[in-house]
Design a protein around this motif. Structure first.
Motif, PDB file in Angstrom:
ATOM      1  N   ARG A 170       1.352  -2.083   2.794  1.00 18.18           N
ATOM      2  CA  ARG A 170       0.130  -1.798   2.023  1.00 18.18           C
ATOM      3  C   ARG A 170      -0.623  -0.589   2.556  1.00 18.18           C
ATOM      4  N   ALA A 176      -2.283   2.308  -3.579  1.00 15.43           N
ATOM      5  CA  ALA A 176      -2.498   0.870  -3.427  1.00 15.43           C
ATOM      6  C   ALA A 176      -1.823   0.143  -4.587  1.00 15.43           C
ATOM      7  N   ASP A 179       1.614  -4.585  -4.534  1.00 13.50           N
ATOM      8  CA  ASP A 179       1.997  -5.971  -4.777  1.00 13.50           C
ATOM      9  C   ASP A 179       1.725  -6.407  -6.215  1.00 13.50           C
TER      10      ASP A 179
END
Length: 269
Positions: A170, A176, A179
């Motif tokens: 991350r 970003a 996920d």
């Protein structure tokens, strides 16, 4: 700016499928069972984007299909042609598309394949966010709102994530949302002579669509999908608090006066 890209051997462009109702939309978005099943088994070399809107008047599309509501599945498989064909067989088994454009394509041609559908000079209003998944409820919301736009040029697009992107830690880069299961962008579009009511209607459609997706949204948003009225809070959302703080510290060191501010700005710490 000039960019140099790595070698990519093959790409694939996707088919246009018939669209008539929310019930059909749920089926079309289901591929073999549902896109969540398809992409969960897809190799890392395969990327897909589901575009919901009308068929743009591209030269490769028969004229009688222009501006008809449809679902498009655009695919890019970077690898041997034979392996790409195997990876896409479940998609082809979904049904008979209006147009099947799947086939080997030069990477640069694939990248510019939809440029004519979003030309410079038109008016655009975007809203976007990440999705935690494509549950039946999320699919229902997307199918219910995607074709309510008044302009035939407005559309939405769902990008499947995962793969190599998700394997990077991350905090390793400024990007970003690694996920996120899916990203969605909702794009209201109107012509220069269609200001006033048309602009207001497409803007309202875009905002209402995103609000309806609220229960299905994850954290984060792709920064390039932010529009002029997205404030600092959404910019922070695009990077996450920790990464935003680190970028603000870097900004303070290299651009303390915020000279480079004509963007989705990160102010110096």
């Amino acid at each position: 700016m000039a960019f140099q890209v790595g070698k990519a051997r093959t790409s694939h462009d996707g088919p246009w499928s018939r669209m008539r109702s929310s019930r059909v939309a749920s089926a079309q978005l289901s591929w073999p069972a549902c896109p969540r099943d398809f992409v969960s088994e897809a190799p890392n070399e395969l990327g897909t984007v589901i575009r919901l809107g009308t068929v743009p008047p591209l030269p490769v599309v028969p004229e009688e299909l222009h501006w008809r509501p449809a679902v498009a599945v655009a695919c890019c498989y970077a690898g041997p042609v034979e392996e790409g064909e195997r990876a896409l067989r479940p998609l082809r088994r979904l049904g008979t598309p209006l147009v099947d454009l799947l086939g080997p394509t030069p990477y640069a041609a694939f990248q510019g394949g939809l440029d004519d559908t979003a030309p410079h000079g038109w008016h655009y209003y975007w809203k976007a966010g990440s999705l935690t998944g494509l549950s039946d409820a999320a699919i229902s919301v997307i199918a219910d709102h995607a074709y309510r736009a008044g302009s035939p040029r407005s559309y939405s697009a769902v990008f499947h994530m995962g793969g190599a992107v998700a394997r990077v830690p991350r905090g390793a880069t400024a990007f970003a949302g690694r996920d996120a299961a899916f990203n969605i962008v909702i794009d209201g579009v109107w012509l220069p002579g269609e200001a006033g009511e048309r602009a207001a209607a497409e803007t309202a459609w875009t905002r209402q669509f995103l609000r309806a997706l609220g229960p299905h949204r994850g954290d984060g948003v792709y920064v390039n999908f932010l529009d002029r009225d997205d404030d600092t809070a959404r910019v922070r959302e695009a990077y996450g608090d920790d990464t935003y703080r680190r970028l603000a510290e870097i900004k303070a060191k290299y651009d303390p006066d915020n000279a480079f501010h004509h963007n989705k700005n990160i102010r110096p710490a």
